[in-house]
Design a protein around this motif. Sequence first.
Motif, PDB file in Angstrom:
ATOM      1  N   GLY A 211       0.836  -1.203   0.000  1.00  0.00           N
ATOM      2  CA  GLY A 211       0.000   0.000   0.000  1.00  0.00           C
ATOM      3  C   GLY A 211       0.862   1.241   0.000  1.00  0.00           C
ATOM      4  O   GLY A 211       1.938   1.269   0.618  1.00  0.00           O
ATOM      5  N   GLY A 212       0.390   2.266  -0.695  1.00  0.00           N
ATOM      6  CA  GLY A 212       1.129   3.538  -0.772  1.00  0.00           C
ATOM      7  C   GLY A 212       1.124   4.037  -2.194  1.00  0.00           C
ATOM      8  O   GLY A 212       1.893   3.570  -3.018  1.00  0.00           O
ATOM      9  N   SER A 213       0.161   4.951  -2.488  1.00  0.00           N
ATOM     10  CA  SER A 213       0.055   5.544  -3.827  1.00  0.00           C
ATOM     11  C   SER A 213      -0.115   4.503  -4.939  1.00  0.00           C
ATOM     12  O   SER A 213       0.420   4.657  -6.033  1.00  0.00           O
ATOM     13  CB  SER A 213       1.257   6.464  -4.108  1.00  0.00           C
ATOM     14  OG  SER A 213       1.305   7.515  -3.156  1.00  0.00           O
ATOM     15  N   VAL A 214      -0.874   3.450  -4.640  1.00  0.00           N
ATOM     16  CA  VAL A 214      -1.202   2.475  -5.689  1.00  0.00           C
ATOM     17  C   VAL A 214      -2.299   3.064  -6.571  1.00  0.00           C
ATOM     18  O   VAL A 214      -3.266   3.658  -6.075  1.00  0.00           O
ATOM     19  CB  VAL A 214      -1.677   1.135  -5.073  1.00  0.00           C
ATOM     20  CG1 VAL A 214      -2.121   0.170  -6.176  1.00  0.00           C
ATOM     21  CG2 VAL A 214      -0.572   0.513  -4.230  1.00  0.00           C
ATOM     22  N   LYS A 215      -2.123   2.927  -7.878  1.00  0.00           N
ATOM     23  CA  LYS A 215      -3.077   3.471  -8.863  1.00  0.00           C
ATOM     24  C   LYS A 215      -3.220   2.463  -9.996  1.00  0.00           C
ATOM     25  O   LYS A 215      -2.379   1.563 -10.125  1.00  0.00           O
ATOM     26  CB  LYS A 215      -2.529   4.766  -9.484  1.00  0.00           C
ATOM     27  CG  LYS A 215      -2.032   5.805  -8.521  1.00  0.00           C
ATOM     28  CD  LYS A 215      -1.549   7.042  -9.252  1.00  0.00           C
ATOM     29  CE  LYS A 215      -0.044   7.110  -9.438  1.00  0.00           C
ATOM     30  NZ  LYS A 215       0.754   7.224  -8.245  1.00  0.00           N
ATOM     31  N   PRO A 216      -4.229   2.655 -10.851  1.00  0.00           N
ATOM     32  CA  PRO A 216      -4.338   1.740 -11.992  1.00  0.00           C
ATOM     33  C   PRO A 216      -3.052   1.697 -12.826  1.00  0.00           C
ATOM     34  O   PRO A 216      -2.708   0.665 -13.379  1.00  0.00           O
ATOM     35  CB  PRO A 216      -5.508   2.326 -12.799  1.00  0.00           C
ATOM     36  CG  PRO A 216      -6.354   2.999 -11.770  1.00  0.00           C
ATOM     37  CD  PRO A 216      -5.389   3.568 -10.762  1.00  0.00           C
ATOM     38  N   GLU A 217      -2.319   2.797 -12.866  1.00  0.00           N
ATOM     39  CA  GLU A 217      -1.102   2.846 -13.705  1.00  0.00           C
ATOM     40  C   GLU A 217       0.052   2.017 -13.141  1.00  0.00           C
ATOM     41  O   GLU A 217       0.958   1.647 -13.877  1.00  0.00           O
ATOM     42  CB  GLU A 217      -0.593   4.288 -13.869  1.00  0.00           C
ATOM     43  CG  GLU A 217      -1.566   5.253 -14.513  1.00  0.00           C
ATOM     44  CD  GLU A 217      -2.627   5.758 -13.540  1.00  0.00           C
ATOM     45  OE1 GLU A 217      -2.257   6.376 -12.529  1.00  0.00           O
ATOM     46  OE2 GLU A 217      -3.824   5.520 -13.780  1.00  0.00           O
TER      47      GLU A 217
END
Length: 254
Positions: A211-217
């Motif tokens: 976890g930590g700034s997880v995004k689709p990209e």
Amino acid sequence: MRKRIIAGNWKMFKLSGEAADFAEHIKEQLTASDQVEAVICPPALYLNDLLQRFETTAIKVGAQTMHDTDEGAFTGEISPAMLKDLGVQYVILGHSERRQYFNETDDTVNKKVLAAFNHHLVPIVCVGESLEQREALETVSIVSAQVEKAFQGVTAEQAKQAVIAYEPIWAIGTGKTATADDANEVCAAIRHKVETLYSTDVANAIRIQYGGSVKPENITELLSKDNIDGALVGGASLDPAAFVQLVEAGTHGE
Ligand SMILES: O=C(CO)COP(=O)(O)O
């Protein structure tokens, strides 16, 4: 193979209508999968409503924290028994924001982890280092100690069910993500710690999220790593389309 788990931690965001709209959107888009599990952890006020909206779906609901006793004079708190009674399945414990702003310690996290198992709630146990600790090369010793303390008194059978979320504090809400290799290395160290505390069997069963700034990209690369079994997502989980993409990423690349 471990089933991946993508959990959205909404933190203190959304009004009730927004929560309902989100739920209706994702339940149309997400179908049950053997490869990935989707969990939404809303503010406690919306747990009941989301549980009802997701009743006929495979989407699970989790709380963001809880007290460690069944009942008592603890104004403002919510007990594990209350969560179980509603039908909640997961509970995030020891999030770094709880540790930083609400005085949670390794000791209170351990009490809550034990209480969660007593009520058949699955804990998502958060561990992670600060930037200072990372720069001092203390990451592995810090997270290993957090895991060891959180799991004191937890049986092997219980530990197999648990989820650990590795969330480096410096990557939360900052847009800075650990590189997939760095995240994988720490998740591997956590798995190794679980192996030394229990057995290879438990280490192979336990699920470890990043976890930590997880995004689709960036999720696909993170999930391509052997020791990363999912993600605990803050900001990006507030947008229903992004959350659907995050979960769908979990169904690829086995
Ligand atoms: O704290 C987190 C999830 O629990 C991560 O938050 P962000 O995804 O917003 O960085």
